[in-house]
Design a protein around this motif. Sequence first.
Motif, short mmCIF file in Angstrom:
data_model
loop_
_atom_site.label_atom_id
_atom_site.label_comp_id
_atom_site.label_asym_id
_atom_site.label_seq_id
_atom_site.Cartn_x
_atom_site.Cartn_y
_atom_site.Cartn_z
N UNK A 1 0.85 -1.17 -0.09
CA UNK A 1 0.02 0.09 -0.03
C UNK A 1 1.11 1.36 -0.08
N UNK A 2 0.42 2.38 -0.93
CA UNK A 2 1.18 3.42 -1.22
C UNK A 2 2.54 3.25 -2.09
N UNK A 3 2.54 2.38 -2.66
CA UNK A 3 3.84 2.17 -3.31
C UNK A 3 3.22 2.11 -4.85
N UNK A 4 3.66 2.91 -5.86
CA UNK A 4 2.94 2.90 -7.35
C UNK A 4 4.23 2.82 -8.16
N UNK A 5 4.23 2.26 -9.38
CA UNK A 5 5.43 2.02 -10.36
C UNK A 5 4.73 2.45 -11.64
N UNK A 6 5.44 3.51 -12.20
CA UNK A 6 5.14 4.28 -13.33
C UNK A 6 6.08 3.68 -14.40
N UNK A 7 5.37 3.17 -15.83
CA UNK A 7 6.10 2.61 -16.72
C UNK A 7 6.46 3.66 -17.61
N UNK A 8 7.38 4.47 -17.17
CA UNK A 8 7.90 5.72 -17.94
C UNK A 8 9.01 5.86 -18.67
N UNK A 9 9.59 4.72 -18.71
CA UNK A 9 10.93 4.34 -19.62
C UNK A 9 10.78 4.60 -21.02
N UNK A 10 11.44 5.66 -21.49
CA UNK A 10 11.19 6.12 -22.81
C UNK A 10 12.60 6.15 -24.01
N UNK A 11 13.50 5.29 -23.31
CA UNK A 11 14.80 5.47 -24.15
C UNK A 11 14.82 4.72 -25.49
N UNK A 12 15.48 5.15 -26.44
CA UNK A 12 15.24 4.61 -27.84
C UNK A 12 16.07 3.18 -27.85
N UNK A 13 16.48 2.68 -26.74
CA UNK A 13 17.13 1.36 -26.68
C UNK A 13 16.83 0.70 -25.36
N UNK A 14 17.13 -0.71 -25.22
CA UNK A 14 16.76 -1.47 -24.07
C UNK A 14 15.39 -1.09 -23.70
N UNK A 15 14.39 -1.17 -24.71
CA UNK A 15 13.05 -0.86 -24.55
C UNK A 15 12.10 -1.61 -23.56
N UNK A 16 12.55 -3.05 -23.23
CA UNK A 16 11.64 -3.89 -22.46
C UNK A 16 12.42 -4.26 -21.24
N UNK B 1 4.71 6.57 -1.25
CA UNK B 1 3.73 7.41 -0.52
C UNK B 1 3.41 7.09 0.79
N UNK B 2 4.28 7.24 1.83
CA UNK B 2 4.00 6.93 3.36
C UNK B 2 3.94 5.37 3.11
N UNK B 3 4.90 4.74 2.61
CA UNK B 3 4.74 3.38 2.37
C UNK B 3 5.36 2.86 3.95
N UNK B 4 4.78 1.80 4.30
CA UNK B 4 5.11 1.23 5.72
C UNK B 4 6.20 0.12 5.43
N UNK B 5 7.15 0.18 6.16
CA UNK B 5 8.42 -0.69 6.05
C UNK B 5 8.70 -1.39 7.48
N UNK B 6 8.23 -2.64 7.36
CA UNK B 6 8.52 -3.50 8.94
C UNK B 6 10.10 -3.55 9.09
N UNK B 7 10.34 -3.87 10.39
CA UNK B 7 11.74 -3.83 10.79
C UNK B 7 12.47 -4.90 10.14
N UNK B 8 11.68 -6.05 9.92
CA UNK B 8 12.30 -7.31 9.40
C UNK B 8 12.51 -7.13 7.79
N UNK B 9 12.04 -5.96 7.32
CA UNK B 9 12.35 -5.93 5.82
C UNK B 9 13.41 -4.94 5.68
#
Length: 334
Positions: free
Chosen positions: A191-206, A215-223
């Motif tokens: 929750x609070x983590x988002x990933x944007x597919x905004x890579x737009x280089x002319x190579x290594x496209x995939x 966005x205020x992502x909770x991270x547990x101590x063991x992580x």
Amino acid sequence: MPFHHSASHRPGTKLPTLSSLAQVEQATEALAQALAATAVERDRAGGHAAAERELIRASGLLDLTTPRAYGGWGQSWETFYASLRRIAQADSSLAHLYAFHHLQVATILLYGRPEQHEFFLRHTVERRLFWGNALNPNDKRALAIEDGEGWRISGPKSYCSGSVGSDHLTFSAWHEPSQSLLIGALPSDRAGLSIRADWDAFGQKQTDSGTVIFDQVRLQAHEVLVRPAEVLADLAAQRIDQALALGDAVTAADRGRVAIAVAEAKAVAHRAAVEVSSQIFELTGASATSSRFGLDRFWRNARVHTLHDPIDYKLRDLGRHALTGAFPEPTSYS
């Protein structure tokens, strides 16, 4: 706190056995040929190669470098690199994804504690997890703030190879008090983590590179794969053990590497101790200054201790080493 994982991502179909070099080569060649068949079309189209990710997952090669103790094949890095080169000949973008998965496995092994190796890597094998990253140490916009027994992470990370479509991520976030990085690992759907597919280089496209937003992502101590000051202290201790094990064979360079590791640990621990012990009062308010709590002792003790063997000497040594490669001269404070 016990470790918990979300439900399994993948069906329980049997993966190929990769216990021998011949089996690894066979699986690699089959995957390379499958990727090559569509590489030209996919390179033109770009975007997320979801189907090809599943081909990599089904090959069993994601478990190649995971130690056998955690259910992986425990193959050498030499074997892995031979596999990587063959896949890159067919499709360098997908080889990029494949390589970054194994880099995250190595990151867990390098920074994690033994119980974290078991926690993350065994489930990686059992659930066929595909790892991506948001580590980019040069991007310090994502900040780590202590929150009880865990942390809150906020801010963006760029150049996050393998993040789009990943199951889990390793990441780094900047910790202002210690002026160093916190490194952790967590599910990509937290929750609070988002990933944007905004890579737009002319190579290594995939390569599934994108921008990861916390966005205020909770991270547990063991992580947390290691707190910033603690990891440097642990690494310095390891250097000391290695040097002592050499006995009379220890060299000036061996001793110098120990001195640099100790200087790094002291510099970060110094800043962390002073800043954190001061911020206690910012978080707890005026009533916390009451003498009955005695919270001031943390700052007072840290402040006095950090003045011994002044940090400026360690910073000088680190600066000289960075600029000239020179190791510190031995002193009674070394």
